[in-house]
Design an enzyme around this catalytic site. Structure first.
Site, short mmCIF file in Angstrom:
data_model
loop_
_atom_site.label_atom_id
_atom_site.label_comp_id
_atom_site.label_asym_id
_atom_site.label_seq_id
_atom_site.Cartn_x
_atom_site.Cartn_y
_atom_site.Cartn_z
N LEU A 61 0.85 -1.20 0.00
CA LEU A 61 0.00 0.00 0.00
C LEU A 61 0.88 1.25 0.00
O LEU A 61 1.69 1.44 0.90
CB LEU A 61 -0.91 0.03 1.23
N ARG A 70 0.97 14.05 7.53
CA ARG A 70 1.85 14.50 8.61
C ARG A 70 3.28 14.79 8.13
O ARG A 70 4.10 15.31 8.87
CB ARG A 70 1.86 13.44 9.73
N THR A 129 -7.20 2.25 4.34
CA THR A 129 -6.39 1.08 3.97
C THR A 129 -7.24 -0.07 3.39
O THR A 129 -6.78 -0.78 2.49
CB THR A 129 -5.58 0.57 5.18
N GLU A 137 -8.08 1.46 16.36
CA GLU A 137 -7.17 2.56 16.05
C GLU A 137 -7.08 3.51 17.24
O GLU A 137 -8.05 3.68 17.99
CB GLU A 137 -7.67 3.33 14.81
N ASN A 150 38.63 23.41 -22.42
CA ASN A 150 37.93 22.35 -23.16
C ASN A 150 36.65 22.83 -23.82
O ASN A 150 36.06 22.12 -24.61
CB ASN A 150 37.62 21.18 -22.22
N SER A 156 54.01 24.84 -15.10
CA SER A 156 52.97 25.48 -14.30
C SER A 156 52.25 26.58 -15.06
O SER A 156 52.82 27.22 -15.94
CB SER A 156 53.60 26.10 -13.05
N ALA A 197 56.51 26.71 -18.69
CA ALA A 197 55.56 27.31 -17.75
C ALA A 197 54.92 28.55 -18.37
O ALA A 197 55.56 29.28 -19.13
CB ALA A 197 56.29 27.68 -16.47
C1 UD1 Z 1 -2.03 1.81 9.94
C2 UD1 Z 1 -3.01 0.89 10.68
C3 UD1 Z 1 -2.60 0.82 12.15
C4 UD1 Z 1 -1.18 0.33 12.27
C5 UD1 Z 1 -0.22 1.19 11.44
C6 UD1 Z 1 1.14 0.54 11.38
C7 UD1 Z 1 -5.20 1.10 9.55
C8 UD1 Z 1 -6.53 1.70 9.61
N1 UD1 Z 1 -4.35 1.38 10.55
O1 UD1 Z 1 -2.18 3.11 10.50
O2 UD1 Z 1 -3.48 -0.08 12.84
O3 UD1 Z 1 -0.78 0.33 13.63
O4 UD1 Z 1 -0.70 1.31 10.07
O5 UD1 Z 1 2.07 1.34 10.68
O6 UD1 Z 1 -4.92 0.32 8.65
N2 UD1 Z 1 -2.72 3.94 2.40
C9 UD1 Z 1 -3.26 3.82 1.15
N3 UD1 Z 1 -4.50 4.35 0.91
C10 UD1 Z 1 -5.23 4.98 1.87
C11 UD1 Z 1 -4.66 5.07 3.17
C12 UD1 Z 1 -3.42 4.55 3.41
O7 UD1 Z 1 -2.65 3.27 0.25
O8 UD1 Z 1 -6.34 5.42 1.57
C13 UD1 Z 1 -1.37 3.39 2.64
C14 UD1 Z 1 -0.37 4.44 3.05
O9 UD1 Z 1 0.31 4.97 1.92
C15 UD1 Z 1 0.57 3.66 3.94
C16 UD1 Z 1 -0.30 2.55 4.51
O10 UD1 Z 1 -1.44 2.47 3.69
O11 UD1 Z 1 1.64 3.10 3.21
C17 UD1 Z 1 -0.70 2.83 5.95
O12 UD1 Z 1 -1.45 4.04 5.99
P1 UD1 Z 1 -1.28 5.13 7.13
O13 UD1 Z 1 -2.19 6.24 6.86
O14 UD1 Z 1 0.16 5.41 7.33
O15 UD1 Z 1 -1.86 4.28 8.36
P2 UD1 Z 1 -1.51 4.45 9.89
O16 UD1 Z 1 -2.28 5.59 10.44
O17 UD1 Z 1 -0.06 4.44 10.08
#
Ligand code: UD1
Ligand code: CA
Length: 460
Positions: free
Chosen positions: A9, A16, A81, A156, A388, A407, A425
């Protein structure tokens, strides 16, 4: 592993980070976060490898261009996610086996840990297996809620009760799923939480309610599964990666005088008995031989250095090679395409660009040598410049074996100095010099006898 499918993912907004660069393209140890995840995935030799992209998708796909066998799936809107993984459903229509889900922002994860996760999953015959860890500071992560020792759901941080927030076991965001029940169940996940997102973590509770077996593999500490969500975490994880690399090299016989100020990227190789002084940066695909001395403040990028080479303080060396026993610096600049020969010397304030300096040749002080082919045992005097560039194109200077360049000479290219020839030189050389000849190309000196006395008389 056959029947294993990996999905990474990498679509999230990474709010942030406050960045115009996609979060997974930030770097630790010289490699992007998503490249770390990809490298870990590749070690498992999965049947398929899919990356879900979304936020700044073009950036991420461009960065991974040329990666063999990677499929991209677009998550047009970043709704969480679970929604991200759901976008891959069409790819797995009618496919059986296991799906390993990785997060693009967790770069320290090792393949061994994933093998352990897959093994535990297989041994238990689970529908899903969650990787977790015991954290001293669980803040920000999802928490594993257990009942009678068994995982019942993941909550969460934002949705957790005060009691749940005290739970120390955190979700790594890394899972193995049996493909068969996965996508039908995923479609039942709702976005009823504090963020209004579709949480993949909700799958655990859903499975348990349907009496599908969910297992966990619990790591003893969180180092390996640290996720990067902010610049602070980026720096912390980068420091861990750096420390790991330094320790690996020291374990193989490299002396690192001050590991805290030594920056060596992941893919760099260094031979035994080489000494690396403080403030050195070794980057990209750099290879350093054995018994070298790399002094303080040196930066070497994508270069190959032979054995017993001394690089003195504050040199910058990019896309160049230095042969065994050569000495470079202090304050030398080797730009791309420079080759310093066996036992050759490049001294202070010397710049080389696309230049070959032959065996035992010397350019010890204040010179610019660009687009030049310099033979063996050549002496290049202080202040020598290859002219050059004529404003339109770059021209070549050839200096044959054993030549001596006095030199402060300018060699106006294209020009050739024959073997064993001498350049006086202060010469501006615009024509080829035959082998063995002496070229003098400067105004002849004239001395006015008694000039000072005459001046004095006039003043009286
Ligand atoms: C997520 C987990 C959390 C875990 C943590 C570990 C969920 C809801 N929470 O939180 O339980 O402890 O990871 O690191 O899954 N991403 C997408 N599409 C989206 C949202 C996110 O592809 O719509 C990808 C992000 O790019 C990232 C990964 O999913 O690589 C995790 O997303 P992020 O928003 O960082 O989740 P956390 O808040 O860290
Ligand atoms: Ca994260």
């Amino acid at each position: 592993m056959s029947d294993l499918h990996v999905v990474i993912l990498a679509a999230g907004k990474g709010r942030r980070m406050h960045s115009r660069v996609a979060k997974v393209l930030h770097r630790v140890g010289g490699r992007t976060l998503v490249d770390h995840a990809l490298g870990t995935a590749r070690a498992l030799e999965a049947t398929s490898l899919t990356v879900v992209v979304g936020h700044l998708a073009e950036q991420v796909t461009a960065a991974l261009e040329g990666e063999p066998g990677v499929r991209f799936v677009l998550q047009a809107e970043q709704l969480g996610t679970a929604h991200a993984l759901l976008q891959t459903a069409p790819l797995f229509d009618g496919v059986t086996g296991r799906l390993l889900l990785l997060s693009g922002d967790v770069p320290l994860l090792r393949p061994e840990t994933l093998r352990r996760l897959l093994e535990a999953h297989g041994a238990a015959g689970a529908a899903a297996t969650v990787l977790s860890a015991t954290a001293t500071r669980p803040y920000g992560y999802g928490r594993i809620v257990r009942s009678g020792g068994r995982i019942v759901r993941i909550v969460e941080e934002r949705d957790a009760s005060a009691a749940e927030r005290k739970i120390k076991e955190i979700n790594a965001g890394i899972y193995v799923f049996e493909l068969a029940p996965l996508f039908p169940a995923m479609r039942r996940i709702a976005a009823s939480n504090a963020q209004g997102e579709y949480y993949l973590t909700d799958l655990v509770g859903l499975y348990r309610r349907r009496h599908l077996a969910v297992e966990t593999v619990v790591l003893e500490d969180t180092t390996e599964i640290r996720g990067i969500n902010s610049r602070i975490e980026l720096a912390e994880v980068a420091a861990l990666v750096r420390q790991g690399k330094n320790e690996e090299l020291m374990g193989r016989g490299v002396t690192i005088v001050d590991p805290a100020t030594t920056y060596i990227e992941q893919d760099v190789e260094v031979g035994a008995d080489t000494v690396i002084h403080p403030g050195v940066h070794l980057e990209g695909r750099t290879r350093i031989g054995a018994a070298c001395e790399i002094h303080a403040g040196v930066r070497i990028v994508d270069s190959t250095i032979g054995d017993r080479v001394v690089v003195n303080n504050y040199c910058v060396i990019t896309e160049s090679t230095i042969a065994e026993g050569a000495r470079v610096g202090p304050f030398a600049h080797l730009r791309p395409g420079s080759e310093v020969g066996h036992l050759a010397k490049v001294g202070n304030f010397v710049e080389l660009k696309k230049t070959i300096l032959g065996e035992g040749s010397k350019a010890n002080h204040l010179a610019y040598l660009g687009d030049a082919v310099i033979g063996d045992r050549v002496n290049v005097g202080a202040g020598t410049i290859t002219c050059n560039y004529d404003g339109v194109r770059k021209n070549q200077t050839v200096i044959e074996d054993g030549a001596f360049i006095g030199s402060d000479s300018q060699l106006v290219a294209p020009v050739r100095i024959g073997a064993g020839a001498y350049v006086a030189a202060g010469s501006s050389i615009t024509k080829d010099v035959p082998p063995g000849a002496l070229a003098i190309a400067r105004a002849r000196q004239e001395n006015k006898e008694g000039y000072a006395d005459k001046l004095k008389k006039n003043e009286e």
